[in-house]
Design a protein around this motif. Sequence first.
Motif, PDB file in Angstrom:
ATOM      1  N   UNK A 213      41.916  26.175  -9.388  1.00 56.32           N
ATOM      2  CA  UNK A 213      42.224  24.824  -8.933  1.00 56.32           C
ATOM      3  C   UNK A 213      40.962  24.280  -8.287  1.00 56.32           C
ATOM      4  N   UNK A 214      41.011  23.082  -7.820  1.00 59.30           N
ATOM      5  CA  UNK A 214      39.822  22.471  -7.246  1.00 59.30           C
ATOM      6  C   UNK A 214      39.280  23.329  -6.105  1.00 59.30           C
ATOM      7  N   UNK A 215      38.091  23.874  -6.296  1.00 59.47           N
ATOM      8  CA  UNK A 215      37.437  24.645  -5.248  1.00 59.47           C
ATOM      9  C   UNK A 215      37.824  26.099  -5.158  1.00 59.47           C
ATOM     10  N   UNK A 216      38.615  26.629  -6.120  1.00 59.00           N
ATOM     11  CA  UNK A 216      39.042  28.021  -6.010  1.00 59.00           C
ATOM     12  C   UNK A 216      39.318  28.633  -7.378  1.00 59.00           C
ATOM     13  N   UNK A 217      38.948  29.903  -7.526  1.00 57.71           N
ATOM     14  CA  UNK A 217      39.238  30.680  -8.726  1.00 57.71           C
ATOM     15  C   UNK A 217      39.782  32.031  -8.310  1.00 57.71           C
ATOM     16  N   UNK A 218      40.935  32.398  -8.856  1.00 57.90           N
ATOM     17  CA  UNK A 218      41.546  33.697  -8.594  1.00 57.90           C
ATOM     18  C   UNK A 218      41.620  34.445  -9.913  1.00 57.90           C
ATOM     19  N   UNK A 219      40.845  35.519 -10.009  1.00 54.77           N
ATOM     20  CA  UNK A 219      40.844  36.367 -11.189  1.00 54.77           C
ATOM     21  C   UNK A 219      41.731  37.558 -10.866  1.00 54.77           C
ATOM     22  N   UNK A 220      43.000  37.447 -11.278  1.00 53.24           N
ATOM     23  CA  UNK A 220      43.976  38.442 -10.868  1.00 53.24           C
ATOM     24  C   UNK A 220      43.761  39.814 -11.452  1.00 53.24           C
ATOM     25  N   UNK A 221      43.348  39.865 -12.721  1.00 56.48           N
ATOM     26  CA  UNK A 221      43.173  41.163 -13.356  1.00 56.48           C
ATOM     27  C   UNK A 221      42.176  41.052 -14.501  1.00 56.48           C
ATOM     28  N   UNK A 222      41.280  42.002 -14.552  1.00 60.35           N
ATOM     29  CA  UNK A 222      40.308  42.093 -15.638  1.00 60.35           C
ATOM     30  C   UNK A 222      40.360  43.511 -16.186  1.00 60.35           C
ATOM     31  N   UNK A 240      34.238  25.796  -1.004  1.00 56.45           N
ATOM     32  CA  UNK A 240      34.510  24.699  -0.079  1.00 56.45           C
ATOM     33  C   UNK A 240      33.237  24.328   0.654  1.00 56.45           C
ATOM     34  N   UNK A 241      33.202  24.584   1.965  1.00 55.65           N
ATOM     35  CA  UNK A 241      31.979  24.349   2.724  1.00 55.65           C
ATOM     36  C   UNK A 241      30.877  25.306   2.301  1.00 55.65           C
ATOM     37  N   UNK A 242      31.273  26.537   1.911  1.00 54.99           N
ATOM     38  CA  UNK A 242      30.336  27.528   1.391  1.00 54.99           C
ATOM     39  C   UNK A 242      30.873  28.098   0.089  1.00 54.99           C
ATOM     40  N   UNK A 243      29.983  28.729  -0.669  1.00 53.69           N
ATOM     41  CA  UNK A 243      30.381  29.419  -1.885  1.00 53.69           C
ATOM     42  C   UNK A 243      30.640  30.877  -1.531  1.00 53.69           C
ATOM     43  N   UNK A 285      24.863  27.851  -1.365  1.00 53.65           N
ATOM     44  CA  UNK A 285      24.794  27.410  -2.746  1.00 53.65           C
ATOM     45  C   UNK A 285      24.929  28.611  -3.659  1.00 53.65           C
ATOM     46  N   UNK A 286      25.322  28.366  -4.910  1.00 59.38           N
ATOM     47  CA  UNK A 286      25.520  29.454  -5.865  1.00 59.38           C
ATOM     48  C   UNK A 286      24.220  30.204  -6.128  1.00 59.38           C
ATOM     49  N   UNK A 287      23.081  29.527  -6.031  1.00 52.85           N
ATOM     50  CA  UNK A 287      21.800  30.190  -6.282  1.00 52.85           C
ATOM     51  C   UNK A 287      21.512  31.311  -5.297  1.00 52.85           C
ATOM     52  N   UNK A 288      22.039  31.179  -4.077  1.00 58.36           N
ATOM     53  CA  UNK A 288      21.726  32.137  -3.024  1.00 58.36           C
ATOM     54  C   UNK A 288      22.738  33.275  -2.939  1.00 58.36           C
ATOM     55  N   UNK A 289      23.734  33.308  -3.842  1.00 57.56           N
ATOM     56  CA  UNK A 289      24.759  34.345  -3.759  1.00 57.56           C
ATOM     57  C   UNK A 289      24.173  35.738  -3.942  1.00 57.56           C
ATOM     58  N   UNK A 290      23.212  35.882  -4.843  1.00 52.21           N
ATOM     59  CA  UNK A 290      22.625  37.203  -5.085  1.00 52.21           C
ATOM     60  C   UNK A 290      21.924  37.763  -3.874  1.00 52.21           C
TER      61      UNK A 290
END
Length: 438
Positions: A213-222, A240-243, A285-290
Amino acid sequence: MGKALRRALGGLAVAAAAVVAVPFLLPLEPFIPELTLVLSEKLGQPVTIEDLRLYLVPTPRVVARHITVGRRAQVMIGELEIEPDLGSLVFGPRSVRLIRADRVAIDESALRIPRGMPKSRPGTPVLVERLVLTTVKFNHSRMDLPLFDVDMLLGEGLRMREAQVEARDGSVKLRLEPAAGEGTAFELTAQNWTLPGGLRLTFSTLSASGTFREGELILGKVEGALYGGSLVGRAHADWGKQVQLSGSAQLAGVDLAPMQKALGRPARLSGRLQADAAFSTRANSARDLGDALTLDGPFEVLGGVYRGVDLARAGDLSGERRAGDTTTFEELKGKLELRGQQVTLNELCMRSPKLVAGGSVAIATDRTLTGRLDISLAQTGGFLGVPVTLGGTTDEPRLRPTKGYLIGAAIGTVLMPVIGTSIGSSLGGQIARTSGCK
């Protein structure tokens, strides 16, 4: 009677020829300038159309060809077909039965077009029942995506009722449908599919399900099969405010050699990997996640070889590496700790018929190595052993005996010239020993 039949058939032929000719008798080129002007105003981007025609058979529809959208042609469509619901033109509300677009090319910069669209004026909405896109190419700077098709059923306000995305080579399928709380549920299945982006891992099979949904992803099972082993995991992301990203993954029986090659690294370590890791990261930001990634978990590699170092020669004071140096082991286990780009392997234990080694290793962001190993001959209870320090890089590792080993070797050589070196070496190992296999 025969003449009447021939006349009737001739009349039908003339009528059929007229019907076939009708589409070409109704070109809509005069309307193209006005239509492109209206579309450009609504999208806030220039729109061009090379050809526009009205077809009456097999169903009435408007067909436009060679369409571009955007100042740099961020969207290109080979052919666009619009099939209206004729009944809605009489009885209302107006609706379109089908919009079909073929040979669609979309640049990643096109995703910014909706943000710049002017606010639409209130008016009578047009219901679109179905949207079909075929032979779609999405051009992205960091991902190589295959050609795919989209088939989407829509409701009021262009809300999705159901959608399916499928790669044209059959490698991956994605099914979407509405979920509670303004969310969207998805199911992904794939075969012989290589992940787009940086992790170029190839899955023999892969299935994943969850919601976003807007601002959220739930990957229940892989669940997946890769390189002769399996993967089971889950993940949760929100922006939201942070990734933020967190989750867990369990690997079992994965062949490390082809996996390293897929990631663009030399296949120095072989064997079957088992691991159970939990991970999390948070950044602005997503770039800094690593750089903010933390990952912890035990691992074990069974029946493998490490190429580039022969631990059985660790006591060689020259420290000279020889081409073809390898260490064969039955078991290699430890605990992995990842902090950004910094990797630490703690509680290491390697066992083989010839030796047992234990210790810890740290790998810096520039791939330099630091650490210490206590290497003992097998079946001696650690009495005959060599403590070594690690240096160099992951590509060119270096092993040097510790100062304690050198002191002990010197003492043993003075006291007992024949077997004193081994006894002294063991003494040095006991002095320097900080960890090992239990």
